[in-house]
Design a protein around this motif. Structure first.
Motif, PDB file in Angstrom:
ATOM      1  N   GLY A  65     -23.536  16.519 -44.895  1.00 52.92           N
ATOM      2  CA  GLY A  65     -23.436  17.968 -45.011  1.00 52.92           C
ATOM      3  C   GLY A  65     -24.004  18.572 -43.744  1.00 52.92           C
ATOM      4  O   GLY A  65     -24.000  17.918 -42.708  1.00 52.92           O
ATOM      5  N   SER A  66     -24.499  19.780 -43.859  1.00 56.95           N
ATOM      6  CA  SER A  66     -25.056  20.412 -42.663  1.00 56.95           C
ATOM      7  C   SER A  66     -26.414  19.801 -42.346  1.00 56.95           C
ATOM      8  O   SER A  66     -27.303  19.768 -43.202  1.00 56.95           O
ATOM      9  N   PRO A  67     -26.599  19.322 -41.125  1.00 52.22           N
ATOM     10  CA  PRO A  67     -27.908  18.748 -40.772  1.00 52.22           C
ATOM     11  C   PRO A  67     -29.019  19.796 -40.811  1.00 52.22           C
ATOM     12  O   PRO A  67     -30.141  19.490 -41.202  1.00 52.22           O
ATOM     13  N   LEU A  68     -28.687  21.020 -40.429  1.00 54.49           N
ATOM     14  CA  LEU A  68     -29.700  22.081 -40.461  1.00 54.49           C
ATOM     15  C   LEU A  68     -30.151  22.341 -41.895  1.00 54.49           C
ATOM     16  O   LEU A  68     -31.322  22.491 -42.197  1.00 54.49           O
ATOM     17  N   GLN A  69     -29.173  22.325 -42.794  1.00 59.30           N
ATOM     18  CA  GLN A  69     -29.492  22.532 -44.217  1.00 59.30           C
ATOM     19  C   GLN A  69     -30.396  21.416 -44.726  1.00 59.30           C
ATOM     20  O   GLN A  69     -31.346  21.655 -45.460  1.00 59.30           O
ATOM     21  N   LEU A  70     -30.080  20.191 -44.291  1.00 58.34           N
ATOM     22  CA  LEU A  70     -30.889  19.052 -44.710  1.00 58.34           C
ATOM     23  C   LEU A  70     -32.336  19.220 -44.265  1.00 58.34           C
ATOM     24  O   LEU A  70     -33.277  18.993 -45.032  1.00 58.34           O
ATOM     25  N   VAL A  71     -32.491  19.656 -43.003  1.00 62.53           N
ATOM     26  CA  VAL A  71     -33.843  19.840 -42.478  1.00 62.53           C
ATOM     27  C   VAL A  71     -34.539  20.985 -43.212  1.00 62.53           C
ATOM     28  O   VAL A  71     -35.693  20.865 -43.630  1.00 62.53           O
ATOM     29  N   LEU A  72     -33.826  22.089 -43.395  1.00 65.48           N
ATOM     30  CA  LEU A  72     -34.420  23.240 -44.076  1.00 65.48           C
ATOM     31  C   LEU A  72     -34.834  22.874 -45.492  1.00 65.48           C
ATOM     32  O   LEU A  72     -35.890  23.272 -45.974  1.00 65.48           O
ATOM     33  N   ALA A  73     -33.994  22.083 -46.172  1.00 69.93           N
ATOM     34  CA  ALA A  73     -34.274  21.753 -47.564  1.00 69.93           C
ATOM     35  C   ALA A  73     -35.370  20.705 -47.682  1.00 69.93           C
ATOM     36  O   ALA A  73     -36.327  20.884 -48.423  1.00 69.93           O
ATOM     37  N   SER A  74     -35.243  19.612 -46.936  1.00 65.25           N
ATOM     38  CA  SER A  74     -36.108  18.463 -47.189  1.00 65.25           C
ATOM     39  C   SER A  74     -37.382  18.485 -46.370  1.00 65.25           C
ATOM     40  O   SER A  74     -38.349  17.827 -46.719  1.00 65.25           O
ATOM     41  N   VAL A  75     -37.382  19.194 -45.263  1.00 63.18           N
ATOM     42  CA  VAL A  75     -38.567  19.183 -44.420  1.00 63.18           C
ATOM     43  C   VAL A  75     -39.337  20.498 -44.570  1.00 63.18           C
ATOM     44  O   VAL A  75     -40.545  20.509 -44.759  1.00 63.18           O
ATOM     45  N   LEU A  76     -38.621  21.624 -44.518  1.00 62.45           N
ATOM     46  CA  LEU A  76     -39.303  22.921 -44.617  1.00 62.45           C
ATOM     47  C   LEU A  76     -39.286  23.454 -46.050  1.00 62.45           C
ATOM     48  O   LEU A  76     -39.945  24.430 -46.359  1.00 62.45           O
ATOM     49  N   HIS A  77     -38.511  22.794 -46.922  1.00 62.39           N
ATOM     50  CA  HIS A  77     -38.431  23.173 -48.334  1.00 62.39           C
ATOM     51  C   HIS A  77     -38.066  24.647 -48.510  1.00 62.39           C
ATOM     52  O   HIS A  77     -38.703  25.383 -49.250  1.00 62.39           O
ATOM     53  N   LEU A  78     -37.048  25.040 -47.755  1.00 59.07           N
ATOM     54  CA  LEU A  78     -36.598  26.434 -47.829  1.00 59.07           C
ATOM     55  C   LEU A  78     -35.216  26.546 -48.466  1.00 59.07           C
ATOM     56  O   LEU A  78     -34.922  27.503 -49.150  1.00 59.07           O
ATOM     57  N   ASP A  79     -34.352  25.571 -48.179  1.00 63.13           N
ATOM     58  CA  ASP A  79     -32.956  25.684 -48.580  1.00 63.13           C
ATOM     59  C   ASP A  79     -32.676  24.706 -49.738  1.00 63.13           C
ATOM     60  O   ASP A  79     -33.554  23.930 -50.135  1.00 63.13           O
ATOM     61  N   ASN A  80     -31.455  24.746 -50.249  1.00 67.35           N
ATOM     62  CA  ASN A  80     -31.066  23.765 -51.274  1.00 67.35           C
ATOM     63  C   ASN A  80     -30.687  22.450 -50.596  1.00 67.35           C
ATOM     64  O   ASN A  80     -30.171  22.447 -49.488  1.00 67.35           O
ATOM     65  N   PRO A  81     -30.912  21.343 -51.271  1.00 65.92           N
ATOM     66  CA  PRO A  81     -30.538  20.061 -50.671  1.00 65.92           C
ATOM     67  C   PRO A  81     -29.017  19.905 -50.545  1.00 65.92           C
ATOM     68  O   PRO A  81     -28.257  20.583 -51.233  1.00 65.92           O
ATOM     69  N   THR A  82     -28.633  18.981 -49.671  1.00 65.60           N
ATOM     70  CA  THR A  82     -27.199  18.750 -49.468  1.00 65.60           C
ATOM     71  C   THR A  82     -26.590  17.901 -50.580  1.00 65.60           C
ATOM     72  O   THR A  82     -25.389  17.870 -50.770  1.00 65.60           O
ATOM     73  N   GLY A  83     -27.422  17.173 -51.280  1.00 67.20           N
ATOM     74  CA  GLY A  83     -26.913  16.299 -52.333  1.00 67.20           C
ATOM     75  C   GLY A  83     -27.880  15.137 -52.477  1.00 67.20           C
ATOM     76  O   GLY A  83     -28.983  15.193 -51.949  1.00 67.20           O
ATOM     77  N   ASN A  84     -27.476  14.117 -53.166  1.00 66.21           N
ATOM     78  CA  ASN A  84     -28.381  12.981 -53.359  1.00 66.21           C
ATOM     79  C   ASN A  84     -27.880  11.742 -52.626  1.00 66.21           C
ATOM     80  O   ASN A  84     -26.702  11.635 -52.296  1.00 66.21           O
ATOM     81  N   ILE A  85     -28.806  10.834 -52.380  1.00 68.67           N
ATOM     82  CA  ILE A  85     -28.409   9.544 -51.800  1.00 68.67           C
ATOM     83  C   ILE A  85     -28.952   8.436 -52.694  1.00 68.67           C
ATOM     84  O   ILE A  85     -29.861   8.650 -53.499  1.00 68.67           O
ATOM     85  N   SER A  86     -28.403   7.263 -52.509  1.00 65.87           N
ATOM     86  CA  SER A  86     -28.815   6.127 -53.329  1.00 65.87           C
ATOM     87  C   SER A  86     -30.179   5.621 -52.899  1.00 65.87           C
ATOM     88  O   SER A  86     -30.449   5.462 -51.710  1.00 65.87           O
ATOM     89  N   TYR A  87     -31.042   5.407 -53.867  1.00 63.18           N
ATOM     90  CA  TYR A  87     -32.401   4.961 -53.588  1.00 63.18           C
ATOM     91  C   TYR A  87     -32.379   3.572 -52.937  1.00 63.18           C
ATOM     92  O   TYR A  87     -33.123   3.292 -52.003  1.00 63.18           O
ATOM     93  N   ASN A  88     -31.480   2.727 -53.427  1.00 61.31           N
ATOM     94  CA  ASN A  88     -31.413   1.361 -52.895  1.00 61.31           C
ATOM     95  C   ASN A  88     -31.014   1.340 -51.426  1.00 61.31           C
ATOM     96  O   ASN A  88     -31.597   0.624 -50.614  1.00 61.31           O
ATOM     97  N   GLU A  89     -30.034   2.156 -51.077  1.00 66.01           N
ATOM     98  CA  GLU A  89     -29.616   2.197 -49.676  1.00 66.01           C
ATOM     99  C   GLU A  89     -30.723   2.730 -48.787  1.00 66.01           C
ATOM    100  O   GLU A  89     -30.938   2.254 -47.680  1.00 66.01           O
ATOM    101  N   ALA A  90     -31.411   3.707 -49.322  1.00 64.29           N
ATOM    102  CA  ALA A  90     -32.529   4.276 -48.567  1.00 64.29           C
ATOM    103  C   ALA A  90     -33.598   3.216 -48.339  1.00 64.29           C
ATOM    104  O   ALA A  90     -34.175   3.117 -47.254  1.00 64.29           O
ATOM    105  N   LYS A  91     -33.846   2.419 -49.358  1.00 65.40           N
ATOM    106  CA  LYS A  91     -34.869   1.383 -49.225  1.00 65.40           C
ATOM    107  C   LYS A  91     -34.491   0.376 -48.132  1.00 65.40           C
ATOM    108  O   LYS A  91     -35.335  -0.106 -47.388  1.00 65.40           O
ATOM    109  N   LYS A  92     -33.179   0.104 -48.050  1.00 66.03           N
ATOM    110  CA  LYS A  92     -32.707  -0.835 -47.022  1.00 66.03           C
ATOM    111  C   LYS A  92     -33.046  -0.321 -45.623  1.00 66.03           C
ATOM    112  O   LYS A  92     -33.516  -1.050 -44.767  1.00 66.03           O
ATOM    113  N   ILE A  93     -32.808   0.959 -45.435  1.00 64.01           N
ATOM    114  CA  ILE A  93     -33.060   1.541 -44.107  1.00 64.01           C
ATOM    115  C   ILE A  93     -34.537   1.475 -43.762  1.00 64.01           C
ATOM    116  O   ILE A  93     -34.915   1.144 -42.652  1.00 64.01           O
TER     117      ILE A  93
END
Lengths: 404, 209
Positions: free
Chosen positions: A61-89
């Protein structure tokens, strides 16, 4: 009797012009200083809030939205990701720490973040009272949350679904406050932190309820989802490789908060630039007013000045009279503007902080203050130089002969 | 002590040349210069005060040839040694009476005691108005202030340009008395330039242009 005394008396003898000069020059100083102060505070606050987060990974989605939502906690998130894939990274050796966060709930408008205990380390947040959350359904409150909602250790709260306060979509599980964090002046002050599992549990139970209404929901471990993964790097080399790798090889996106914020500043920068340009325009106008005031004095009082020459005053002393007058006005105006901005902003931020601990006043950097001071000084000097020109051309004899 | 020789002056872009008779005044001698308007009276006064440079000739005050001085030296010399009284009663508008006199002394760079200022203020009947701004003074007070400004620094020469032309007979007498009195007190030469023949009786030396 000193030269400056004559200048001061001259200033006092024309209050309207003096007031106008000081007023308009202060106005431009206030605008210049104020806009710089807001800009610096805004940028500082944004960057301060990043903590040690170098990279954020979330749904496409929008990278700016992702940053605003997940880092500054201002915007809505872009969606969800799989926990397992995240763990791999997060197993990548270039990554210092990777913290999953998950949300979707709020309590009275404050976001509830499901995460691990490493989350607080991004912000160097320490426990003020109680302990950190160990079990699911335990929460630690950011300092501003505890202050504003008057919550204590042991209090329970029921989250509502979504990121905005509502009474309709309320979960049934109770979360218990086990700890309160020290104030950090960062975004974590406004968050409610709980274990990842809590978020899953809350939604799982609700899913059970929903199951009874024949809605199908399955929550097996491999399907577990998170909102995003916050990452800090071990080495700067990671900036070059990891974001590209994720963006190209997975269905997730990686966004660099600093880079996205710089882009944001570019958008907001236009506004700042416009106001700055207006402020400089007003500065130019105030230069013209100061010039008019001094020039008028030199012209109207040319007889006075000629008399001073017969008293033994040199041309240079007459120039000093005019120059001191101009600089006194400039100094008053700049000083007044500076104080106004200082005190004004303190009051504004105090009022804002009454319900929002997130904003923090930044001292205006010395260089910015100097730049603005030099601009004001330059304009004043130019006005003075233009105004003293008639003194240099002054013919005392003619002025005194034309007295009749 | 004042002495001029072969003094002539020509204004730029003008044809007529003013030439003035030689003047020699010893200490405490006064002089009245009479003449119709346009004859160059004010020009002569400005030459004597060093406000204009003569085309030819010399102006010597207290053994200094002032037309040979550069601007800065002339400013200093004028400040220390010359007191000027104009027809227009003048003073610095933004200052009060006392401050005007203090400014006068400041620019002439003469160290003169406050008591001297007090004395002059008393002699000229200005003491009770010393804190008044100039624009609050009456015509007469203003005239006295301009005399005070011309004598406060104890100059060698007092030059007065039409000091009485706008005054009635009585005030004319008062002003002339004050000027002569002050000149005597400071041991200065007084030169009055005027077309006002009422003041002839006050002078032994008179020249007519």
């Amino acid at each position: 009797m000193k030269i400056w005394k004559i200048s001061i008396e001259n200033i006092k003898s024309k209050p309207l012009y003096t007031f106008l000069s000081v007023f308009i020059l202060s106005l431009s100083s206030i605008l210049l200083l104020g806009i710089q102060q807001i800009k610096k505070s805004f940028e500082y606050q944004m960057e301060h809030n990043l903590g040690e987060i170098d990279l954020v990974i979330g749904a496409k989605g929008s990278p700016l939205q992702l940053v605003l939502a997940s880092v500054l906690h201002l915007d809505n998130p872009t969606g969800n990701i799989s926990y397992n894939e995240a763990k791999k990274i997060s197993k990548n050796p270039l990554i210092e720490s990777a913290v999953p966060i998950s949300y979707g709930d709020n309590y009275k408008g404050f976001r509830i973040i499901g995460t691990t205990n490493t989350f607080a380390k991004f912000y160097n947040a320490q426990i003020e009272q109680g302990r950190s959350n160990e079990k699911p359904m335990e929460v630690v409150l950011g300092n501003a949350v505890a202050q504003q909602l008057h919550l204590k250790i042991g209090d329970t709260l029921i989250s509502s679904h979504g990121l905005i306060e509502n009474n309709i979509d309320v979960h049934s599980d109770k979360l218990t406050v086990v700890g309160i964090l020290k104030p950090t002046q960062k975004v974590i002050d406004r968050l409610i932190i709980t274990h990842l599992q809590s978020i899953w549990d809350v939604h799982n139970h609700d899913a059970d309820h929903n199951d009874s209404h024949n809605h199908e929901h399955e929550h097996k471990d491999k399907d577990k989802e998170i909102t995003s993964l916050l990452i800090s790097f071990r080495s700067p080399a990671a900036f070059l490789t990891i974001p590209r790798k994720i963006n190209q090889t997975t269905n997730m996106q990686a966004a660099l908060p600093k880079f996205e914020l710089d882009r944001l500043y570019k958008y907001t920068g236009v506004g700042f630039q416009t106001i700055t340009a207006i402020a400089y325009l007003i500065l130019a106008i105030s230069g013209i007013i100061i010039f008019t005031s001094l020039y008028k004095m030199v012209k109207e009082r040319s007889f006075d000045l000629a008399i001073l020459r017969t008293y033994g005053a040199s041309n240079f002393q007459l120039i000093k009279i005019v120059a001191y007058e101009g600089f006194t006005v400039a100094l008053c105006a700049f000083g007044f503007g500076f104080l106004f901005v200082k005190i004004g902003f303190k009051l504004i931020f105090k009022m804002m902080n009454a319900d929002d601990k997130m904003y923090m006043l930044q001292e205006l950097p010395y260089q910015d203050l100097l730049t603005i001071g030099v601009s004001v000084f330059t304009i004043t000097t130019t006005s003075i130089l233009l105004a003293i020109y008639p003194i240099l051309k002054m013919d005392i004899s003619t002025i005194l002969s034309n007295e009749k | 002590m004042i002495h001029t020789e072969h003094l002539t002056f020509q204004y730029k872009k003008k044809e007529n040349v003013f030439s003035f008779p030689n003047i020699t005044l010893n200490q405490q001698e006064n002089l009245l210069v009479l003449g119709k308007s346009g004859i160059g009276k004010t020009t002569l006064l400005h030459l004597l005060a060093g406000l204009l440079k003569p085309t030819n000739g010399t102006v010597m005050i207290d053994h200094v040839v002032i037309n040979k001085l550069v601007t800065k030296q002339l400013d200093k010399f004028r400040g220390e040694n010359i007191g000027l009284v104009f027809q227009k009663k003048h003073a610095i508008q933004s200052l009060n009476v006392l401050e005007n006199l203090q400014a006068r002394l400041y620019f002439s760079k003469k160290k003169i005691e406050n008591t001297a200022i007090e004395t002059v203020l008393k002699q000229l009947d200005l003491n009770e108005f010393k804190h008044n701004k100039v624009n609050k003074l009456s015509e007469g007070q203003l005239q006295r202030l301009s005399i005070a400004s011309a004598v406060i620094h104890q100059p060698k020469v007092i030059l007065a340009d039409e000091p009485t032309s706008s005054l009635d007979d009585e005030n004319c007498k008062i002003v002339m008395k004050l000027l002569i009195e002050q000149a005597q007190k400071t041991k200065a030469n007084l030169i009055v330039i005027t077309h006002d023949s009422r003041i002839k009786p006050f002078f032994q030396n008179t020249i007519t242009l």
